[in-house]
Design an enzyme around this catalytic site. Structure first.
Site, PDB file in Angstrom:
ATOM      1  N   LYS A 184      94.651  59.455  68.666  1.00 10.57           N
ATOM      2  CA  LYS A 184      95.143  60.192  68.034  1.00 10.57           C
ATOM      3  C   LYS A 184      96.550  60.679  68.679  1.00 10.57           C
ATOM      4  O   LYS A 184      96.615  61.438  69.005  1.00 10.57           O
ATOM      5  CB  LYS A 184      94.209  61.478  68.190  1.00 10.57           C
ATOM      6  CG  LYS A 184      94.825  62.702  66.561  1.00 10.57           C
ATOM      7  CD  LYS A 184      94.152  64.574  67.527  1.00 10.57           C
ATOM      8  CE  LYS A 184      94.433  64.754  68.079  1.00 10.57           C
ATOM      9  NZ  LYS A 184      96.350  64.990  67.644  1.00 10.57           N
ATOM     10  N   CYS A 293     107.404  64.684  81.824  1.00  7.98           N
ATOM     11  CA  CYS A 293     106.023  64.645  82.304  1.00  7.98           C
ATOM     12  C   CYS A 293     105.984  64.789  83.742  1.00  7.98           C
ATOM     13  O   CYS A 293     106.030  65.378  85.039  1.00  7.98           O
ATOM     14  CB  CYS A 293     104.897  64.108  82.689  1.00  7.98           C
ATOM     15  SG  CYS A 293     104.763  62.387  82.024  1.00  7.98           S
ATOM     16  N   GLU A 389     104.809  74.574  83.772  1.00  7.22           N
ATOM     17  CA  GLU A 389     105.767  73.684  83.492  1.00  7.22           C
ATOM     18  C   GLU A 389     106.898  73.843  82.864  1.00  7.22           C
ATOM     19  O   GLU A 389     106.307  75.058  81.815  1.00  7.22           O
ATOM     20  CB  GLU A 389     104.284  72.781  82.716  1.00  7.22           C
ATOM     21  CG  GLU A 389     104.784  71.342  82.426  1.00  7.22           C
ATOM     22  CD  GLU A 389     104.253  69.918  82.608  1.00  7.22           C
ATOM     23  OE1 GLU A 389     103.438  70.815  81.528  1.00  7.22           O
ATOM     24  OE2 GLU A 389     104.618  69.301  82.191  1.00  7.22           O
TER      25      GLU A 389
HETATM   26  P1  NAD Z   1      98.826  69.104  74.465  1.00  8.82           P
HETATM   27  O1  NAD Z   1      97.907  69.047  75.568  1.00  8.82           O
HETATM   28  O2  NAD Z   1      99.237  70.631  74.064  1.00  8.82           O
HETATM   29  O3  NAD Z   1      98.855  67.906  73.171  1.00  8.82           O
HETATM   30  C1  NAD Z   1      98.158  66.933  73.486  1.00  8.82           C
HETATM   31  C2  NAD Z   1      97.781  66.323  72.550  1.00  8.82           C
HETATM   32  O4  NAD Z   1      95.951  66.693  72.859  1.00  8.82           O
HETATM   33  C3  NAD Z   1      98.122  66.333  70.636  1.00  8.82           C
HETATM   34  O5  NAD Z   1      97.783  65.405  70.754  1.00  8.82           O
HETATM   35  C4  NAD Z   1      97.151  67.020  71.015  1.00  8.82           C
HETATM   36  O6  NAD Z   1      96.574  67.605  69.077  1.00  8.82           O
HETATM   37  C5  NAD Z   1      95.728  67.385  71.428  1.00  8.82           C
HETATM   38  N1  NAD Z   1      94.713  67.930  71.148  1.00  8.82           N
HETATM   39  C6  NAD Z   1      95.068  69.530  71.675  1.00  8.82           C
HETATM   40  N2  NAD Z   1      94.256  70.145  71.762  1.00  8.82           N
HETATM   41  C7  NAD Z   1      93.191  70.407  71.620  1.00  8.82           C
HETATM   42  C8  NAD Z   1      92.039  70.046  71.754  1.00  8.82           C
HETATM   43  N3  NAD Z   1      91.388  71.098  71.521  1.00  8.82           N
HETATM   44  N4  NAD Z   1      91.023  68.978  71.823  1.00  8.82           N
HETATM   45  C9  NAD Z   1      91.243  67.523  71.829  1.00  8.82           C
HETATM   46  N5  NAD Z   1      93.263  67.120  71.473  1.00  8.82           N
HETATM   47  C10 NAD Z   1      93.865  68.295  71.805  1.00  8.82           C
HETATM   48  O7  NAD Z   1     100.669  68.317  75.352  1.00  8.82           O
HETATM   49  P2  NAD Z   1     101.547  68.372  74.512  1.00  8.82           P
HETATM   50  O8  NAD Z   1     102.589  69.520  74.260  1.00  8.82           O
HETATM   51  O9  NAD Z   1     101.588  67.879  73.062  1.00  8.82           O
HETATM   52  O10 NAD Z   1     102.322  67.767  75.217  1.00  8.82           O
HETATM   53  C11 NAD Z   1     103.203  67.765  76.573  1.00  8.82           C
HETATM   54  C12 NAD Z   1     102.424  67.840  77.537  1.00  8.82           C
HETATM   55  O11 NAD Z   1     101.597  66.345  77.972  1.00  8.82           O
HETATM   56  C13 NAD Z   1     102.881  68.432  79.086  1.00  8.82           C
HETATM   57  O12 NAD Z   1     101.783  69.456  79.110  1.00  8.82           O
HETATM   58  C14 NAD Z   1     102.850  66.990  79.963  1.00  8.82           C
HETATM   59  O13 NAD Z   1     103.498  67.145  81.048  1.00  8.82           O
HETATM   60  C15 NAD Z   1     101.901  66.268  79.423  1.00  8.82           C
HETATM   61  N6  NAD Z   1     101.989  64.519  79.320  1.00  8.82           N
HETATM   62  C16 NAD Z   1     101.742  64.015  80.442  1.00  8.82           C
HETATM   63  C17 NAD Z   1     102.368  62.949  81.006  1.00  8.82           C
HETATM   64  C18 NAD Z   1     101.709  61.953  81.982  1.00  8.82           C
HETATM   65  O14 NAD Z   1     101.265  60.475  81.903  1.00  8.82           O
HETATM   66  N7  NAD Z   1     101.134  62.355  83.015  1.00  8.82           N
HETATM   67  C19 NAD Z   1     102.810  62.170  79.902  1.00  8.82           C
HETATM   68  C20 NAD Z   1     103.400  62.865  79.165  1.00  8.82           C
HETATM   69  C21 NAD Z   1     102.893  64.167  78.961  1.00  8.82           C
END
Ligand code: NAD
Length: 501
Positions: A184, A293, A389
């Site tokens: 997803k 990230c 963050e």
């Molecule tokens: P997010 O957590 O808002 O969303 C990530 C994904 O989770 C999206 O696909 C979203 O639709 C889904 N999601 C949201 N609520 C959910 C739920 N209740 N249940 C299941 N899925 C759900 O993150 P974002 O804003 O899309 O991305 C930015 C974040 O990702 C930052 O915190 C960044 O640090 C992190 N990130 C981490 C890495 C890593 O390798 N550690 C890499 C890239 C991004």
């Protein structure tokens, strides 16, 4: 504009990819994709509902027996073909990624897309090295060995910051190891995940091995995590959502891999090359408009170099060219959305009350979701701008005195994804690599990643590794196989249960 949007024609059949075919979602809800550089709505699609997730999981489950029984060589060949298909479509993929995220075209063409092709080639090779331990007589009467086996259907959830690379990091090790997958993507950036899935089909990877459900986190996402036929969840995203995902996955006792947020420190000791640190800090904080990230977010500079590094970063940030992501000269594109830009601006505005904005700290006059490169000095270590963050082109800079203090400050957030130390002293460098609690520590650089090396967090940044052979530990399970060598009816150990020797 019309020219750059023609790539969107490829998504006319819908934003779901299930069992080798595109189709619209059935949730009854429409999601719009907005070009963050202009604010213009460029595409709309029907979001996946829970029925679409069920169909995708069923397709992945049906594909699992054949795919998991394919030889490593067959899976490797398929991934080599996938790398070739991606290379053939590299230009279109880069344009779609730039359009949906606002990333500068030089970043997508020189980093996102070639990185993904290299990852694909790496996992094509790694597929053939999926090894258990060699056999041995660890008990005199038995021969034992271990097998690494695929787990089943993997349910993966990806964020919007590197949609193509995050999809690749999830899909490639999973399918190289013989699993099938339902991914997803983030609702606002599903398009390059769809291109990757279509490329898998074009490469001859069987229908159902790679499925995409483009749906909202709360319904499609949670349904995927809780689905009884999904054997493992791998999630990349924020720590807050990761905790929610962990709760749901925990309730079904499935395997969990979490790649979460980061707040990477960048520690400059007083013997460092200040110019190298200045250039490194600007590049590492502004990559992907800071929506990375591992981006440098907190620069700690030992007191003798502090003024010089602060002024050097501010001067260099002022030379960075904001512009149209499709202009090859653009350094910094917009943030992914206006809502996210406003969130970043809010964090900076709150910091103004107690810290100094050295440069930036404002959005330029543009309909796009732009924000100027920003440097903040004088914030307290405990303040929101240092601890939370931001995920934007915003860097905080703080001084430190002793080496002990520099390392302690670097470790003083809940996160532990990545860090760097800048020094020409091998003992300081070695100490930093030992004592900074992060999944990656760079010395005299910050950002580069390579397919052969693992990426993953410590502390609240999650657990588990992407890329590298370590990711096979995530996407495989280990079986102990034990053969009796005595060919006897009554084995010696039976006496511990009944009878005598
Ligand atoms: P997010 O957590 O808002 O969303 C990530 C994904 O989770 C999206 O696909 C979203 O639709 C889904 N999601 C949201 N609520 C959910 C739920 N209740 N249940 C299941 N899925 C759900 O993150 P974002 O804003 O899309 O991305 C930015 C974040 O990702 C930052 O915190 C960044 O640090 C992190 N990130 C981490 C890495 C890593 O390798 N550690 C890499 C890239 C991004």
């Amino acid at each position: 504009m019309g020219n750059r949007h023609h790539v969107l024609d490829r998504f006319a059949e819908g934003a779901q990819y299930i069992g080798g075919r595109p189709r619209p979602g059935t949730s009854g809800r429409t999601q719009h994709i907005t070009d963050p550089a202009t604010g213009e709505r460029v595409h709309s699609y029907e979001l996946a509902g829970t029925d679409d997730v069920d169909d995708a999981v069923a397709a992945a489950r049906a594909a699992f027996p054949e795919w998991s029984r394919a030889t490593p060589g067959e899976r490797s060949d398929a991934l080599h073909r996938l790398a070739a298909v991606l290379a053939g479509e590299a230009g279109d993929i880069a344009r779609v990624e730039s359009l949906q995220c606002g990333k500068p075209i030089k970043l997508t063409t020189e980093f996102d897309v070639p990185g993904t092709i290299d990852n694909t080639a790496f996992f094509a090779g790694a597929a053939r090295r999926l090894q258990g331990q060699s056999a041995g007589e660890y008990s005199a009467d038995h021969t034992s060995y271990t097998r690494r086996e695929a787990i089943g259907v993997i349910g993966s959830i990806a964020p919007w910051n590197y949609p193509l690379q995050m999809a690749a990091w999830k899909i490639l090790p999973a399918i190289a190891a013989g699993n099938t997958i339902v991914l997803k993507p983030a609702e606002i950036t599903p398009l390059t995940s769809l291109l990757l899935a279509r490329a898998a089909t074009a490469a001859g990877i069987p229908d159902g091995v790679v499925n995409i459900v483009s749906g909202a986190g709360r319904d499609a996402g949670e349904h995927l995590v809780g689905h009884p036929d999904v054997a493992m969840t791998s999630f990349t995203g924020s720590t807050a959502v990761g905790r929610r995902v962990a709760e749901i996955a925990g309730a079904t006792a499935k395997r969990l891999h979490l790649e979460l947020g980061g707040k990477a420190p960048f520690v400059v000791f007083d013997d460092a090359d200040p110019e190298a640190a200045i250039h490194g800090a600007v590049a590492a904080s502004l990559i992907n408009a800071g929506q990375d990230c591992t981006a440098a977010t907190r620069v700690y500079v030992q007191r003798p170099l502090y003024d010089r590094v602060r002024d050097g970063i501010a001067d260099l940030m002022a030379t960075v060219r904001l512009g149209d992501p499709f202009d090859p000269a653009t350094d910094l594109g917009p943030l992914v959305s206006h809502a996210h830009r406003d969130r970043v601006a809010g964090l900076v505005d709150r910091a103004r009350a107690h810290a100094t904005v050295v440069t930036g700290g404002e959005a330029p006059d543009s309909p796009g979701a732009y924000y100027r490169p920003t440097l903040i000095a004088g914030a307290a270590q405990s303040s929101e701008i240092v601890q939370s963050e931001i995920f934007g082109p915003v860097l905080v800079i703080l001084p430190f005195d002793s080496d002990d203090e520099g390392i302690a400050l670097a470790n003083d957030t809940p996160y532990g994804l990545a860090a760097s130390a800048w020094t020409r002293d091998v003992y300081r460098a070695n100490r930093a690599t030992r004592e900074i609690a992060a999944g990656c520590v760079w010395i005299n650089d910050h950002i580069p990643i390579i397919s052969e090396m693992p990426h993953g967090g410590y502390k609240a940044s999650g657990h588990g590794k992407d890329m590298s052979e370590y990711s096979f530990e995530e996407y495989t399970q280990v079986k102990h196989v034990m053969f009796d060598n005595t060919a006897t009816v009554r084995k010696d150990w039976h006496r511990t249960v009944f009878g005598d020797r």
